[in-house]
Design a protein around this motif. Structure first.
Motif, short mmCIF file in Angstrom:
data_model
loop_
_atom_site.label_atom_id
_atom_site.label_comp_id
_atom_site.label_asym_id
_atom_site.label_seq_id
_atom_site.Cartn_x
_atom_site.Cartn_y
_atom_site.Cartn_z
N LEU A 45 0.88 -1.12 0.19
CA LEU A 45 -0.01 -0.10 -0.05
C LEU A 45 0.79 1.13 -0.02
CD1 LEU A 45 -2.68 1.29 0.14
CD2 LEU A 45 -2.64 1.27 2.61
N HIS A 46 1.93 1.62 0.91
CA HIS A 46 2.68 2.59 1.04
C HIS A 46 3.49 2.91 -0.30
CE1 HIS A 46 5.53 -0.70 2.18
NE2 HIS A 46 6.44 0.21 1.66
N GLY A 47 3.73 1.95 -1.11
CA GLY A 47 4.77 2.16 -2.12
C GLY A 47 3.73 2.34 -3.25
N VAL A 48 2.40 1.93 -3.37
CA VAL A 48 1.37 2.12 -4.43
C VAL A 48 1.02 3.56 -4.33
CG1 VAL A 48 -1.01 1.69 -5.01
CG2 VAL A 48 0.66 -0.27 -4.73
N ILE A 49 0.74 3.89 -3.06
CA ILE A 49 0.28 5.30 -2.82
C ILE A 49 1.32 6.33 -3.47
CG2 ILE A 49 -0.44 7.10 -1.32
CD1 ILE A 49 -1.89 5.24 0.18
N LYS A 50 2.63 6.04 -3.04
CA LYS A 50 3.67 6.86 -3.50
C LYS A 50 3.84 6.91 -5.05
CE LYS A 50 7.07 6.26 0.37
NZ LYS A 50 8.25 5.43 0.45
N GLU A 51 3.48 5.84 -5.82
CA GLU A 51 3.46 5.60 -7.26
C GLU A 51 2.09 6.45 -7.81
OE1 GLU A 51 5.39 4.53 -9.55
OE2 GLU A 51 6.78 3.84 -8.01
N ILE A 52 0.94 6.53 -7.00
CA ILE A 52 -0.18 7.16 -7.41
C ILE A 52 0.20 8.76 -7.54
CG2 ILE A 52 -2.67 7.75 -6.84
CD1 ILE A 52 -2.78 4.93 -5.74
N GLY A 53 0.96 9.20 -6.56
CA GLY A 53 1.39 10.56 -6.69
C GLY A 53 0.19 11.53 -6.16
N HIS A 54 -0.66 11.24 -6.03
CA HIS A 54 -1.71 12.10 -5.34
C HIS A 54 -2.73 11.67 -4.41
CE1 HIS A 54 -5.09 10.00 -7.61
NE2 HIS A 54 -4.38 9.84 -8.55
N LYS A 55 -3.38 12.40 -3.63
CA LYS A 55 -4.36 12.13 -2.49
C LYS A 55 -5.51 11.03 -3.04
CE LYS A 55 -4.19 16.08 0.46
NZ LYS A 55 -3.48 15.45 1.43
N VAL A 56 -5.71 10.11 -2.36
CA VAL A 56 -6.48 8.84 -2.86
C VAL A 56 -7.43 8.39 -1.75
CG1 VAL A 56 -4.88 7.18 -2.83
CG2 VAL A 56 -6.69 6.70 -4.19
N SER A 57 -8.57 8.16 -1.99
CA SER A 57 -9.59 7.40 -0.99
C SER A 57 -9.12 6.22 -0.89
CB SER A 57 -10.92 7.76 -1.15
OG SER A 57 -11.20 9.01 -1.44
N VAL A 58 -8.99 5.43 0.22
CA VAL A 58 -8.81 4.10 0.74
C VAL A 58 -10.01 3.61 1.52
CG1 VAL A 58 -7.20 2.55 1.67
CG2 VAL A 58 -6.40 4.61 0.61
N TYR A 59 -10.86 2.64 0.90
CA TYR A 59 -11.97 2.10 1.87
C TYR A 59 -11.37 0.87 2.31
CZ TYR A 59 -14.76 5.27 -1.05
OH TYR A 59 -15.17 6.53 -1.52
N ALA A 60 -12.11 0.75 3.57
CA ALA A 60 -11.53 -0.50 4.44
C ALA A 60 -12.70 -0.31 5.48
CB ALA A 60 -10.23 -0.58 4.75
N HIS A 61 -12.40 -1.82 6.57
CA HIS A 61 -13.09 -1.95 7.63
C HIS A 61 -12.28 -1.46 8.69
CE1 HIS A 61 -14.69 -4.35 11.20
NE2 HIS A 61 -15.73 -4.71 10.25
N PRO A 62 -13.09 -0.90 9.56
CA PRO A 62 -12.40 0.18 10.83
C PRO A 62 -11.45 -0.87 11.62
CG PRO A 62 -15.06 0.45 10.92
CD PRO A 62 -14.58 -0.75 9.77
N ASP A 63 -11.54 -2.37 11.50
CA ASP A 63 -10.86 -3.17 12.29
C ASP A 63 -9.40 -3.50 11.62
OD1 ASP A 63 -12.45 -3.29 14.22
OD2 ASP A 63 -13.32 -5.17 13.79
N ILE A 64 -9.38 -2.84 10.43
CA ILE A 64 -8.08 -3.12 9.66
C ILE A 64 -6.71 -3.10 10.08
CG2 ILE A 64 -7.90 -1.16 8.31
CD1 ILE A 64 -7.71 -3.09 5.70
N PHE A 65 -6.79 -2.07 11.19
CA PHE A 65 -5.26 -2.03 11.96
C PHE A 65 -5.01 -2.49 13.16
CE2 PHE A 65 -6.34 1.72 9.21
CZ PHE A 65 -5.12 2.08 8.54
N ARG A 66 -5.99 -3.76 13.52
CA ARG A 66 -5.71 -4.39 14.77
C ARG A 66 -4.55 -5.33 14.51
NH1 ARG A 66 -8.51 -6.87 11.13
NH2 ARG A 66 -8.42 -9.24 10.91
N PRO A 67 -4.12 -6.00 15.70
CA PRO A 67 -3.01 -6.93 15.57
C PRO A 67 -3.70 -8.22 14.90
CG PRO A 67 -3.19 -5.98 17.77
CD PRO A 67 -4.33 -5.34 16.98
N ASN A 68 -2.79 -9.06 14.13
CA ASN A 68 -3.17 -9.82 13.26
C ASN A 68 -1.73 -10.84 13.28
OD1 ASN A 68 -3.81 -11.49 10.70
ND2 ASN A 68 -5.72 -11.35 11.98
N PHE A 69 -1.93 -11.97 13.42
CA PHE A 69 -0.72 -12.88 13.55
C PHE A 69 -0.97 -14.26 13.36
CE2 PHE A 69 -1.38 -11.32 17.61
CZ PHE A 69 -1.24 -12.58 18.52
#
Length: 299
Positions: free
Chosen positions: A92-116
């Motif tokens: 994701l971080h590299g793709v947004i750098k390649e996009i080169g402009h602000k972009v909306s990112v849709y996801a679920h609110p829990d997407i940043f939770r710990p997962n392993f």
């Protein structure tokens, strides 16, 4: 579950390009890697949006494949993340750098939770480090996080959290774990698993999944409920049957046949034997999808 009050509007034309998949299209010179990313064009020639559904695990093959196919990443209007796992989000971080402009990112609110996972050894599957919420926002990503359906463009819907009602489908991450509010390690049910649904004029629903952790039959039923449309044009993405027992695979194939889709295209984590069963069951309605393959649906 939130049901929209009227039938989902429709979009005239849809093009789905498999940008990242486990293997490349034969004789294409593209790169395959374990993951998913679909380049989606929805709308008319004069008014269309380009949606990147998942971004795969590595920036380099995505950029390489896009360039070889003549796709300009700066044209992307929005990104949809199906769930937190690295094979869908790590680039994701590299793709947004390649996009080169602000972009909306849709996801679920829990997407940043710990997962392993803990076996065969500990491995962190979570959105982390360069893909933290703060860092992605600094790079230009504008997160729109919702558990409920969002129509992101006329005729194009992010499902939100999927109702799990099918008795035979084993949902969740199987061997994935998270941390609860009291700091305990508990199984992760992957509630953040969502899909993209498009209603193509005169054709019906096109359903795009990442891994289908919510259960592919659950996802189809949920898509029908939230759109008020029961005609299925096609289903593409991971069906997550890689480790499923034969009985579940057979029930899944038979259940999907009942929806009478015009085509099915299981990819990524579906598994070789389950994919073969879909190929035999659906015949010429089965589509083999690798990186570089394209599906076009027009009204």
């Amino acid at each position: 579950m939130v049901k929209i009050s009227k039938k989902l509007t429709s979009v005239d034309n849809v093009k789905i390009i498999s940008l990242i998949n486990n293997s490349p299209k034969y004789d294409s010179y593209l790169k395959g890697c374990f993951g998913v990313s679909f380049w989606i064009e929805a709308g008319s020639d004069n008014n269309k949006k380009i949606i990147l559904f998942d971004v795969g695990p590595l920036v380099e093959p995505l950029v390489y494949n896009a360039k070889l196919m003549g796709l300009n990443l700066s044209d992307i209007d929005m990104i949809v993340l199906s769930h937190c796992h690295f094979d869908h989000t790590e680039a994701l971080h590299g793709v947004i750098k390649e996009i080169g402009h602000k972009v909306s990112v849709y996801a679920h609110p829990d997407i940043f939770r710990p997962n392993f996972i803990l076996e065969p050894e500990y491995m962190n599957y979570a959105m982390k480090d360069e893909n933290s919420k703060g860092n992605i926002e600094k790079l230009g990503g504008n997160f729109i996080l919702s558990k409920t359906p969002i129509e992101i463009y006329p005729g194009v819907l992010v499902t939100g959290e999927v109702d799990k009602v099918t008795a035979f489908e084993k949902t969740g991450g199987v061997s994935c774990f998270t941390i609860d509010e009291e700091g305990r390690t508990i199984p992760d049910l992957l509630q953040d698993d969502l899909s993209l649904v498009m209603n193509v004029t005169g054709k019906g629903l096109v359903i795009i999944t990442g891994c289908g952790h919510a259960g592919i039959v659950n996802i189809i039923n949920h898509s029908i409920k939230i759109t008020n449309i029961n005609q299925i044009e096609g289903i593409i993405g991971g069906f997550h049957l890689l480790e499923a027992k034969q009985d579940r695979v057979d029930k899944t194939v038979e259940s999907i046949k009942q929806f009478s889709p015009h085509w099915v295209a299981p990819t990524h984590c579906t598994g070789i034997i389950p994919t073969a069963k879909f190929a035999f069951a659906f015949g010429d309605k089965f589509k083999e999808i690798n990186a570089g393959d394209i599906i076009e649906i027009n009204r």
